[in-house]
Scaffold this motif. Structure first.
Motif, PDB file in Angstrom:
ATOM      1  N   SER A 127      51.746  44.424  44.851  1.00 41.59           N
ATOM      2  CA  SER A 127      50.580  43.653  44.415  1.00 41.59           C
ATOM      3  C   SER A 127      49.801  43.149  45.620  1.00 41.59           C
ATOM      4  O   SER A 127      48.567  43.130  45.610  1.00 41.59           O
ATOM      5  CB  SER A 127      51.027  42.482  43.536  1.00 41.59           C
ATOM      6  OG  SER A 127      51.731  42.989  42.423  1.00 41.59           O
ATOM      7  N   SER A 155      50.362  39.673  38.582  1.00 42.44           N
ATOM      8  CA  SER A 155      50.186  38.958  39.851  1.00 42.44           C
ATOM      9  C   SER A 155      48.731  38.620  40.138  1.00 42.44           C
ATOM     10  O   SER A 155      48.451  37.700  40.908  1.00 42.44           O
ATOM     11  CB  SER A 155      50.651  39.838  41.018  1.00 42.44           C
ATOM     12  OG  SER A 155      51.974  40.194  40.873  1.00 42.44           O
ATOM     13  N   ASP A 226      47.665  48.287  39.849  1.00 41.33           N
ATOM     14  CA  ASP A 226      48.885  47.665  40.377  1.00 41.33           C
ATOM     15  C   ASP A 226      49.986  47.915  39.348  1.00 41.33           C
ATOM     16  O   ASP A 226      49.950  47.372  38.252  1.00 41.33           O
ATOM     17  CB  ASP A 226      48.608  46.160  40.568  1.00 41.33           C
ATOM     18  CG  ASP A 226      49.802  45.419  41.121  1.00 41.33           C
ATOM     19  OD1 ASP A 226      50.792  46.064  41.500  1.00 41.33           O
ATOM     20  OD2 ASP A 226      49.731  44.173  41.180  1.00 41.33           O
TER      21      ASP A 226
HETATM   22 MG   LIG Z   1      53.649  43.200  41.693  1.00 44.34          MG
END
Ligand SMILES: [Mg+2]
Ligand SMILES: Nc1ncnc2c1ncn2[C@@H]1O[C@H](COP(=O)(O)OP(=O)(O)OP(=O)(O)O)[C@@H](O)[C@H]1O
Length: 377
Positions: A127, A155, A226
């Motif tokens: 992330s 995140s 992500d």
């Molecule tokens: Mg992550």
């Protein structure tokens, strides 16, 4: 060699629906097609319940796959009932997907490159890399989106300091939130949003499909995905749901992380998504009070050597530094918070190499293919 989806569609176009007298592909009755080596799974979507017909068609689908593709192929066919198709199929015009007028613009038609940021192991900095890569690309003047597909542990809200709720257009599409030049969408934005988007069940695939279809992404040069940690079914399904241009693998230099990074590369190879390269995160520790020092606490050059062994590009190293962690936690990735810092420069160099790798990839294999997403009402 893995069976390709197009081969499956071609085989299933030989199976005729006895009532509508047309093949299953023309009738658009095959949904959620996934292939992995000799394993083929899809939903046969029928307009009404008819167990005998469903069993007959399932048998014919398997027989066609064995005859035209591979006698050892393993099929996993789910029958779905979608009554809204009944009127469409039994009404007058139009009947086939080709004849049906477009109801909305094609999904992600304005997105030029879709890049997944993945790893095998959790906590290695996917992330962090995804966020800083997105900001670094945006700083070059590109239009960039970042989609946080980690449904269970998003995140992006923390890393970009998003506390507001996204707006919804009159077409009921979600408008990404723009921060530091990046258009953001995360499941974390929607935890309490229940009106405009209805997230059905815990099915990650269908959530990711909705992220693709029900978000007003507009024109983007890059969309960064992500991914959640791991190389299991969830990750495999996501990478097969989205028409990826390429993947960036993140690893620390530790053996345990490298083993998992190797699995990540294998996963993308399996689904024919080019690996743009490997990033070595937490490559060495630099203390703030002795910035000239480098401590190789997780080992030295592990990910760089793995890239060489696997013959994929090495995209660069990121040091383990307090400012990287602090800026992420406070909602402004280091590339935006302190663009001249040594850590930010590392991320910008990585972004530059990703751009280069994409140029090579797009020259070799053409731009991202069209995505075919169907969301059942
Ligand atoms: Mg992550
Ligand atoms: N280069 C770095 N220097 C300092 N801290 C870092 C660095 N990279 C990541 N971190 C910190 O390590 C933690 C884990 O990073 P991150 O959330 O990016 O990993 P992840 O691989 O996405 O994790 P998950 O598998 O849970 O999704 C975060 O607190 C992050 O700020």
């Amino acid at each position: 060699m893995s069976i390709h989806k197009e081969q499956v569609k071609s085989a299933l176009s030989q199976v005729i629906h006895p009532e509508y007298k047309r093949d299953l592909i023309t009738l658009d009755l095959i949904q959620d097609l996934i292939t992995q080596e000799k394993y083929i799974s899809f939903t046969l979507e029928l307009p009404r319940k008819n167990d005998r017909l469903a069993d007959q068609l399932k048998r014919e689908c398997t027989a066609a796959i064995h005859q035209f593709i591979d006698p050892d192929a393993v099929t996993d066919i789910t029958v779905g009932i979608n009554i809204s198709r009944q009127r469409e199929l039994e009404g007058e015009q139009p009947q086939t997907s080709a004849e049906r007028p477009p109801q909305q613009e094609p999904v992600l038609s304005g997105v030029k490159n879709i890049i997944a940021v993945a790893s095998g192991k959790g906590g290695v900095g996917k992330s962090t890399v995804a966020a800083n890569l997105a900001v670094a690309l945006a700083q070059t003047g590109a239009k960039v989106g970042l989609l946080d597909t980690d449904i269970y542990g998003p995140s992006v809200p923390t890393m970009f300091g998003v506390t507001e709720r996204p707006n919804i257009t009159t077409q009921k599409k979600l408008v990404p939130i723009e921060k530091h030049g990046v258009h953001l969408v995360s499941m974390g934005f929607l935890v309490d949003v229940d009106q405009a988007m209805i997230w059905r069940g815990p099915m990650v695939t269908s959530a990711v499909k909705q992220f693709m279809q029900e978000v007003a992404w507009g024109e983007l040069d890059y969309m960064i995905l992500d991914l959640p940690p791991g190389t299991g079914d969830i990750q495999l399904t996501i990478v097969q749901t989205v028409p990826l241009t390429g993947a960036v693998i993140v690893s620390t230099p530790q053996t345990v992380a490298l083993d998992d990074a190797r699995k990540g590369v294998a996963m993308f190879n399996k689904v024919n998504v080019p690996v743009l390269g490997i990033v070595e995160n937490m490559a060495y520790f630099v203390p703030d009070d002795m910035p000239e020092k480098k401590y190789y606490i997780f080992g030295k050059h592990g990910a760089r050597k793995l890239a060489e062994r696997l013959e994929v590009p090495f995209l660069g190293e990121v040091p383990l530094r307090q400012n990287v962690r602090e800026t992420s936690d406070s909602g402004t990735p280091i590339v935006a918070a302190d663009p001249a810092s040594a850590s930010a420069i590392c991320f910008k160099e990585i972004a530059n190499r990703v751009e280069q790798a994409l140029i090579v990839r797009n020259r070799e294999s053409g731009a991202t293919g069209k995505i075919d997403i169907k969301i059942r009402p």
